[in-house]
Design an enzyme around this catalytic site. Structure first.
Site, short mmCIF file in Angstrom:
data_model
loop_
_atom_site.label_atom_id
_atom_site.label_comp_id
_atom_site.label_asym_id
_atom_site.label_seq_id
_atom_site.Cartn_x
_atom_site.Cartn_y
_atom_site.Cartn_z
CE1 TYR A 110 -8.21 2.01 -5.46
CE2 TYR A 110 -9.31 2.25 -7.56
CZ TYR A 110 -8.49 2.75 -6.59
OH TYR A 110 -7.95 4.00 -6.73
CG ASP A 157 -0.86 5.89 -5.47
OD1 ASP A 157 -1.20 6.62 -4.51
OD2 ASP A 157 -1.27 4.73 -5.62
N GLY A 163 0.79 -1.21 0.00
CA GLY A 163 0.00 0.00 0.00
C GLY A 163 0.83 1.27 0.00
#
Length: 399
Positions: free
Chosen positions: A233, A183, A135
């Site tokens: 997700y 990210d 993660g």
């Protein structure tokens, strides 16, 4: 419980150069070394694909790509972590395939080509210390390091946000993961000693200084990854869209949950499923918490920021339902130690890591607590590391 060491970038580069010479003995010296960090998100989870706010920082852990043009018609890539050599023609119609790790690289190559850039054939190796499946965005660090390598190889000068978007598109198309932009953006744009408050709609970024050396970030890896996360997700993403559709009945200008208020959500609560309502409640409240936390950190109000982080975890656990037993235990153990301001799961969920904001003098007590209790309660040994906010992607020429 020992902390995982952080390998200096120079040592990663040296490992990459040695691996390059071993893998391509006739290629001569590599000419480019590019690197990009993993990330940990302090607060703002599952808000990025809802056009919301996030507050990540770059880890000091990096992924490094070392290589050169090879003058051939094929790219050849090896990884320190996996056996075998991957080969593909960069200007052909690339598709995802095995090995899976190479898809992140192929996806970036495709997006350079799609946007009108030439990608010369190259030989390259990958060395990384960003934990996989924890993660902390090991895939984004690989994508951004690859994009930075190609940029340097072709003497290109891309906007940082554009490179991040190439990485995100690679994730969508070649890894089938409909992630937001956070990210890749923090891996590309991070600033030393700062978290970044990112507006995921406009891609505007505001540095939030974190220079107090008495305060640190502890990342604990649960060392579990539940397999249902891959399907959950996109399901969460769809549930958020369902909530937006209902909200548009009272205000057509609401195009994402970023635009909605709790008052508006409560107006239409009876018109949507309980699940959609709770998903929306998390996102709307999380956006508020994230902006508040950034303001608290700017004022060195660590207790207030930590409280918001803990509230974020409870919302992710109860409303968004992406936590798991192991993450909850890690959070509870950390919060039981004096000197801890706040703790929460970070990343997509269903395993991976927690992030804890705490005083530096409390770290050993937290580690002792986790070492004594976590394995006893889960049968799993956790690992941990401390990080300071690191800097974003970069490259240098070796020859």
């Amino acid at each position: 419980m020992k902390l995982l060491p952080t390998t200096p970038l120079e040592q990663l580069e040296q490992r990459g150069r040695l691996l390059f010479k071993k893998t391509f003995p006739d290629a001569g010296e590599p000419c480019i070394v590019a690197h990009a960090p993993g990330r940990v998100n302090l607060i703002g989870e599952h808000t990025d694909y809802n056009d919301g706010f996030v507050l990540p920082l770059a880890l000091e852990m990096q992924t490094v790509v070392v290589g050169s043009k090879n003058g051939k018609d094929k790219c050849r890539i090896a990884s320190e972590a996996f056996e075998g050599l991957v080969e593909f023609e960069p200007n052909k119609d690339l598709k995802p395939g095995d090995p899976l790790w190479s898809n992140y690289i192929k996806g970036v190559v495709v997006n350079f080509l799609r946007n009108g850039y030439q990608v010369p054939a190259f030989d390259a190796v990958v060395v990384s210390e960003v934990p996989v499946g924890g993660g902390v965005s090991s895939s984004a660090s690989l994508e951004v390091a690859t994009a930075t390598f190609i940029e340097a190889l072709g003497n290109l000068h891309l906007e940082r946000s554009k490179k991040a978007l190439f990485g995100q598109a690679a994730e969508h198309e070649f890894a089938n993961m409909p992630c937001g932009i956070m990210d890749q953006l923090i891996s590309e744009c991070a600033i030393q000693d700062c978290a970044l408050l990112i507006d995921c709609r406009s891609l505007a970024m505001e540095p939030v200084e974190m220079k107090d050396l008495n305060i640190c970030i502890l990342v604990c890896n649960s060392n579990v990854k539940h397999q249902l996360s891959g399907s959950e997700y996109p399901l969460r993403k769809q549930q958020c869209k369902d909530a937006v559709t209902v909200l548009q009945s009272i205000d057509p200008k609401i195009t994402s949950l970023r635009d909605a208020t709790m008052e508006q959500l409560n107006q239409v609560k009876d018109k949507m499923s309980d699940v959609a309502y709770r998903r929306a409640r998390h996102v709307i409240s999380e956006n508020d918490r994230t902006c508040q936390a950034a303001n608290c950190l700017r004022k060195n109000q660590y207790e207030a920021a930590g409280k918001l982080m803990t509230e974020s975890h409870l919302s992710l656990k109860d409303d968004y339902e992406v936590s798991c037993k192991e993450l909850d235990i890690l959070v509870d153990l950390a919060l039981s130690v004096p000197g801890v301001f706040g703790s929460r799961m970070t990343g997509g969920g269903f395993g991976g890591c927690t992030v804890t904001l705490l005083r530096k003098d409390a770290v050993s007590s937290v580690l002792d607590k986790i070492e004594k209790e976590y394995e006893k309660r889960t049968g799993i040994v956790a690992t941990a590391f401390i990080t300071r906010p690191g800097s974003g992607a970069n490259y240098k020429r070796l020859v």
